[in-house]
Design an enzyme around this catalytic site. Sequence first.
Site, short mmCIF file in Angstrom:
data_model
loop_
_atom_site.label_atom_id
_atom_site.label_comp_id
_atom_site.label_asym_id
_atom_site.label_seq_id
_atom_site.Cartn_x
_atom_site.Cartn_y
_atom_site.Cartn_z
CB THR A 1 4.46 40.19 38.42
OG1 THR A 1 6.11 39.63 38.27
CG2 THR A 1 5.15 42.07 38.21
CE LYS B 1 1.13 41.21 36.43
NZ LYS B 1 1.59 40.45 36.53
CE LYS C 1 8.77 41.54 36.84
NZ LYS C 1 9.42 40.63 36.48
P1 NAD Z 1 -0.03 31.90 33.33
O1 NAD Z 1 -1.30 33.27 32.69
O2 NAD Z 1 0.59 31.14 31.98
O3 NAD Z 1 -0.03 31.21 34.87
C1 NAD Z 1 -0.98 31.60 35.35
C2 NAD Z 1 -1.75 30.08 36.08
O4 NAD Z 1 -2.05 31.23 36.99
C3 NAD Z 1 -2.96 30.31 35.56
O5 NAD Z 1 -2.81 28.84 35.08
C4 NAD Z 1 -3.77 30.55 35.10
O6 NAD Z 1 -5.30 29.12 35.17
C5 NAD Z 1 -3.83 30.17 37.16
N1 NAD Z 1 -4.60 30.80 37.91
C6 NAD Z 1 -5.40 31.88 38.00
N2 NAD Z 1 -5.81 31.89 38.67
C7 NAD Z 1 -6.14 30.45 40.00
C8 NAD Z 1 -5.87 30.29 40.68
N3 NAD Z 1 -7.30 30.62 41.63
N4 NAD Z 1 -6.06 28.97 41.07
C9 NAD Z 1 -5.02 28.10 40.65
N5 NAD Z 1 -4.89 28.77 39.39
C10 NAD Z 1 -5.05 29.72 39.10
O7 NAD Z 1 1.10 33.14 33.70
P2 NAD Z 1 2.72 32.99 33.94
O8 NAD Z 1 3.12 33.90 32.58
O9 NAD Z 1 2.75 32.00 34.42
O10 NAD Z 1 3.03 34.34 35.12
C11 NAD Z 1 2.52 33.41 36.37
C12 NAD Z 1 3.47 35.37 37.18
O11 NAD Z 1 4.73 35.82 36.63
C13 NAD Z 1 2.25 36.48 36.59
O12 NAD Z 1 2.67 37.06 37.54
C14 NAD Z 1 3.27 37.69 35.44
O13 NAD Z 1 3.45 39.07 35.37
C15 NAD Z 1 4.68 36.51 36.68
N6 NAD Z 1 6.21 36.34 35.45
C16 NAD Z 1 5.74 36.02 34.15
C17 NAD Z 1 6.88 35.98 33.17
C18 NAD Z 1 6.89 35.58 32.04
O14 NAD Z 1 7.63 35.59 31.92
N7 NAD Z 1 5.53 34.33 31.65
C19 NAD Z 1 8.02 37.04 33.94
C20 NAD Z 1 8.45 37.24 35.09
C21 NAD Z 1 7.24 37.66 35.84
#
Ligand code: NAD
Length: 310
Positions: free
Chosen positions: A99, A249, A174
């Site tokens: 997102t 966010k 979204k």
């Molecule tokens: P998270 O922080 O658990 O996972 C993100 C991952 O990306 C981390 O493990 C981090 O180490 C990795 N990362 C960062 N930079 C990197 C790079 N350059 N190379 C490789 N890995 C890298 O976050 P999440 O909860 O999985 O959310 C991910 C996305 O989904 C976000 O944009 C969030 O807004 C969106 N989202 C999350 C949810 C939820 O409920 N968690 C729901 C809908 C949307």
Amino acid sequence: MSEARRTVGFVGLGRMGAPMAANLAKAGHRVRGFDLVPELVAAATGAGVEAADSAADAAQDADAVITMLPEGRHVLGLYRDRALPAAARPGTLFIDCSTIDVADSRAVHEAATRAGMRGVDAPVSGGVVGAEGGTLTFMAGGGETDFAEAEPLLAAMGKKVVHCGGPGAGQAAKICNNMILGVSMIAVSEAFVLGERLGLTHQALYDVASTASGQCWALSANCPVPGPVPTSPANRDYRPGFAGALMAKDLGLALGAVEAHGVDAELGRRAAARYAAFAEEGGAGEDFSAIVRTIRARSAGGPGAEGEQA
Ligand code: NAD
């Protein structure tokens, strides 16, 4: 990419990415995953994902590369100096499920196109539970052909895939949806606190509003008070669910777009400010429905006054 089994590079194996990559592997695709945290890569291998040494390594020989990263700067960072696209075959499909800001998403599309690749933005709704169960909703933006190629991969990770329009349209849908959600959760919470002050039981208000014109997802699926909806986070001390930090966010992204486009979104602005404060003041890790506690605490008499129900 006509054959059913595809090779997919998956970058970002966090709370969402790990189960999404696992579901792709379960659907029969070859998935090569990378995360900056080695433990997450190791954990993913237990779910059928092959370990890649870097994002570039994950992109090598891939038919499609999926990114699931925290913010726009992380996604754009992969395109800096063309590092990620340079590792991929020309014409590879880059699908960003993170997102991020609509403007950043369009910049990602441009960077992909400039590098001879194709791009689709496909943010999700449904949270970690949806990612684990393969029941996410995807909102996609991009050209018709690119979307058609992305769709089967997205369908392996979700139950609904909606093509919303051109580049950035998925992100636009979204943040518009989540602006509705943030505003409606505050409205539902205010109504429950008002009901408490008026001596209404939670159940009575729920029974009426959930079958009347006050009905909405914030009430009927994610009810902010314990009792009426047993599966709502309010029944487990507001363990998310959808964390306050993520709502803050998403509303921040919506606010940026509201300001950029001069929209008179009074309630969206207020919801963004309320959730930013909520996240800062301890709500970041709680379900976003815990905003009801803030509203109760800020109301005359404070918590426990006049009819708050356990
Ligand atoms: P998270 O922080 O658990 O996972 C993100 C991952 O990306 C981390 O493990 C981090 O180490 C990795 N990362 C960062 N930079 C990197 C790079 N350059 N190379 C490789 N890995 C890298 O976050 P999440 O909860 O999985 O959310 C991910 C996305 O989904 C976000 O944009 C969030 O807004 C969106 N989202 C999350 C949810 C939820 O409920 N968690 C729901 C809908 C949307």
